[in-house]
Design a protein around this motif. Structure first.
Motif, short mmCIF file in Angstrom:
data_model
loop_
_atom_site.label_atom_id
_atom_site.label_comp_id
_atom_site.label_asym_id
_atom_site.label_seq_id
_atom_site.Cartn_x
_atom_site.Cartn_y
_atom_site.Cartn_z
N GLN A 73 0.85 -1.19 0.00
CA GLN A 73 0.00 0.00 0.00
C GLN A 73 0.88 1.24 0.00
OE1 GLN A 73 -3.43 -0.24 2.72
NE2 GLN A 73 -2.71 -2.27 3.30
N THR A 74 0.63 2.15 -0.93
CA THR A 74 1.40 3.39 -0.99
C THR A 74 0.95 4.31 0.14
OG1 THR A 74 1.68 3.23 -3.38
CG2 THR A 74 1.98 5.39 -2.39
N VAL A 75 1.90 4.71 1.01
CA VAL A 75 1.56 5.61 2.12
C VAL A 75 2.02 7.04 1.86
CG1 VAL A 75 1.55 3.75 3.81
CG2 VAL A 75 3.66 5.02 3.42
N PHE A 76 2.92 7.23 0.88
CA PHE A 76 3.36 8.58 0.55
C PHE A 76 4.07 8.53 -0.79
CE2 PHE A 76 5.80 12.56 0.90
CZ PHE A 76 4.85 13.39 1.46
N THR A 77 3.93 9.59 -1.57
CA THR A 77 4.64 9.71 -2.85
C THR A 77 5.45 11.00 -2.84
OG1 THR A 77 2.89 8.51 -4.02
CG2 THR A 77 4.40 9.82 -5.35
N LEU A 78 6.75 10.88 -3.10
CA LEU A 78 7.63 12.04 -3.10
C LEU A 78 7.35 12.92 -4.31
CD1 LEU A 78 11.01 10.30 -2.21
CD2 LEU A 78 9.28 11.20 -0.67
N PRO A 126 -0.11 3.26 11.50
CA PRO A 126 1.16 3.29 10.77
C PRO A 126 1.00 3.50 9.27
CG PRO A 126 1.14 1.49 12.36
CD PRO A 126 -0.27 2.02 12.29
N LEU A 127 -0.19 3.21 8.74
CA LEU A 127 -0.43 3.42 7.32
C LEU A 127 -0.70 4.88 6.97
CD1 LEU A 127 -2.64 0.30 6.53
CD2 LEU A 127 -0.30 0.70 5.75
N GLY A 128 -0.72 5.73 7.98
CA GLY A 128 -0.91 7.15 7.73
C GLY A 128 -2.37 7.57 7.83
N PRO A 129 -2.72 8.73 7.26
CA PRO A 129 -1.93 9.52 6.30
C PRO A 129 -0.75 10.24 6.95
CG PRO A 129 -3.92 10.68 6.90
CD PRO A 129 -4.04 9.33 7.53
#
Length: 477
Positions: A73-78, A126-129
């Motif tokens: 699962q994507t939790v952040f994209t730079l 922990p998965l955010g956001p």
């Protein structure tokens, strides 16, 4: 909140807990499997590793063994603002009731390259956001600083340990933290690659990570070039006193974990450590290659094994285990989750609710199938409040969902990343010893169309009725 990372106090579960489900190494396969960081929190394992991309991805599983097939699962994209292009060497930490995700990245133009950045969670998941909180000011003039992690000391504030170049050598440095998102001064060198086993391929000290035991703090690190099969782990011991003083540290004269040609494990390194769910065991999670000719790329896979401790309290990591060797899971992992795992049974057919194919993708359809004991036929019920539940796939960690939040008759049931939508919330409406699953957003019931008894029939929502094809039971596994 129960968080298990080295240095965080975890309330102990009852002693003599059963081992978790067995697994074989690699625990997580290529390509997103180097430089692993792992934590255990509220009945789940969370895993993050190098992607060499702009995406930071995470796996979640109720058991360590389940990480092997857990969905990414994507939790952040730079973006060009907070770093760009590639990330590596993440470190996930629970500090002051928030999760902080530290990682190395290429920084924005004009800010230097290969710096350490940090994300902060909005809450306890922990998965955010996550929100980007900037670059740690670790080195003078914004110089190169990577592979960082948080280290805790009794009687001292948190510090940050990392790898940097000064004087032409890549060594280990430490800096005091003024907050979870910044240090109060540049780092001080506490180790240089002076020993012969630290200089194979090139002189390197990197990837520091702490292990606490018996009131002592031990700092493991990776040594020699990762391009060689001789990448390995060394260790420093904090002897007390100011952690910022190099004299407060002693180095082991020999490596503590290294290649095993007999077991076909090469270049083991960049380790993190985690407690078992019952807090009685310590596990190492590291990456390694399966042939001597592989190097620093995406061939490296994540491995895990239980460690022991020497009479002086120092960690004894043993020998890297051969792949395909069966390893019993961490103690307490089999009953680690406070949420019971269930098989959900259709009354009219006796068949199990099943993620079709099986599949970890968003949008994978949910149907009925003869029960076979696999995780894609196993579910957990998470309280969503007001008498409603999220129903979570044990295989993917994703939620039962009505596609597109449709209120139409015949809308299909799928799995999708869990969120706050009412199309992922279901009420269990009792009907004798069975129940109906009524979707909150539509008030319609989960239905096996045409009361079919065939394998593979996709579940849909229809107005609630008295048919047994809308009646379900659940069996604890």
């Amino acid at each position: 909140m129960l968080a298990s990372v080295l240095g965080v106090v975890v309330p102990a579960s009852p002693a003599l807990a059963a081992p978790g489900p067995s697994f074989t190494n690699p625990l997580v396969g290529t390509p997103n499997s180097a430089d692993p960081s792992i934590v255990y929190s509220d009945g789940y394992w969370y895993y993050v590793a190098t992607t060499w991309s702009s995406r930071i991805i995470m796996r979640k599983s109720a058991t360590m063994a389940g990480l092997k097939t857990a969905a990414e699962q994507t939790v952040f994209t730079l973006s060009p603002g907070p770093g760009c292009c590639t990330m590596w060497a993440p470190d996930l930490q629970w500090i002051n009731n928030r999760w902080y995700l530290y990682f190395s990245a290429e920084a924005s133009p004009g800010q230097g390259e290969r710096r350490t950045c940090v994300l902060e969670s909005a809450g306890s998941d922990p998965l955010g956001p996550y929100t980007y909180r900037g670059i740690l000011n670790l080195e003078p003039n914004g110089a190169w600083a990577i592979d960082g992690s948080v280290i805790r000391f009794n009687g001292y504030p948190n510090h940050f340990v990392y790898s940097a170049f000064r004087g032409g050598e890549q060594g280990l440095f430490i800096a005091p933290m003024s907050s979870p998102t910044q240090v109060s001064r540049n780092g001080i060198r506490i180790s240089s690659p002076t020993l012969s086993w630290e200089r194979q391929g090139s002189p390197v000290n990197e990837g520091p990570y702490a292990v606490d035991n018996a009131g002592k703090t031990f700092l493991t690190y990776s040594a020699s070039s990762c391009q060689t099969p001789d990448y390995k782990l060394g260790m420093l011991t904090w002897t007390g006193g100011d952690p910022m003083s190099p004299s407060s540290w002693t180095k082991e004269s020999t490596p503590i974990f290294q290649r095993s040609d007999a077991n076909g494990v090469y270049g083991p390194g960049h380790a993190s450590f985690v407690k078992s769910p019952d807090n009685t065991e310590t596990w190492i999670v590291y990456h390694a290659n399966s042939s001597a000719g592989q190097g620093c790329g995406t061939t490296r896979t994540t491995r895990a094994q239980k460690i022991s401790f020497n009479s002086d309290g120092s960690p004894n990591l043993g020998v890297p285990v051969r792949t395909r060797t069966t390893i019993e899971g961490p103690s307490g992992d089999s009953n680690a989750s406070s949420r019971t795992v269930y098989r959900i049974n259709a009354r009219h057919s006796g068949k199990a609710m099943d993620v079709q194919q099986p599949n970890t993708d968003n949008g994978a359809r949910v149907g009925q199938y003869t029960y076979n004991g696999n995780a894609w036929q196993q579910w957990q019920f998470q309280d969503a409040g007001s008498g409603y539940w999220r129903i979570i796939s044990q295989h993917s960690g994703k939620c039962l969902d009505v596609v597109n939040a449709s209120t139409a008759d015949g809308a299909e049931l799928i799995q999708y990343t869990c969120g706050s939508g009412t199309n992922q919330q279901f009420q269990m409406v009792a009907n004798g010893s069975y129940f109906q699953l009524q979707a909150r957003h539509s008030s319609k019931c989960v239905d096996v169309p045409s009361a079919s008894t065939a394998d593979g029939v996709i579940l849909k929502q229809y107005p609630c009725n008295t048919g047994t094809n809308q009646q379900w039971s659940r069996t604890a596994i």
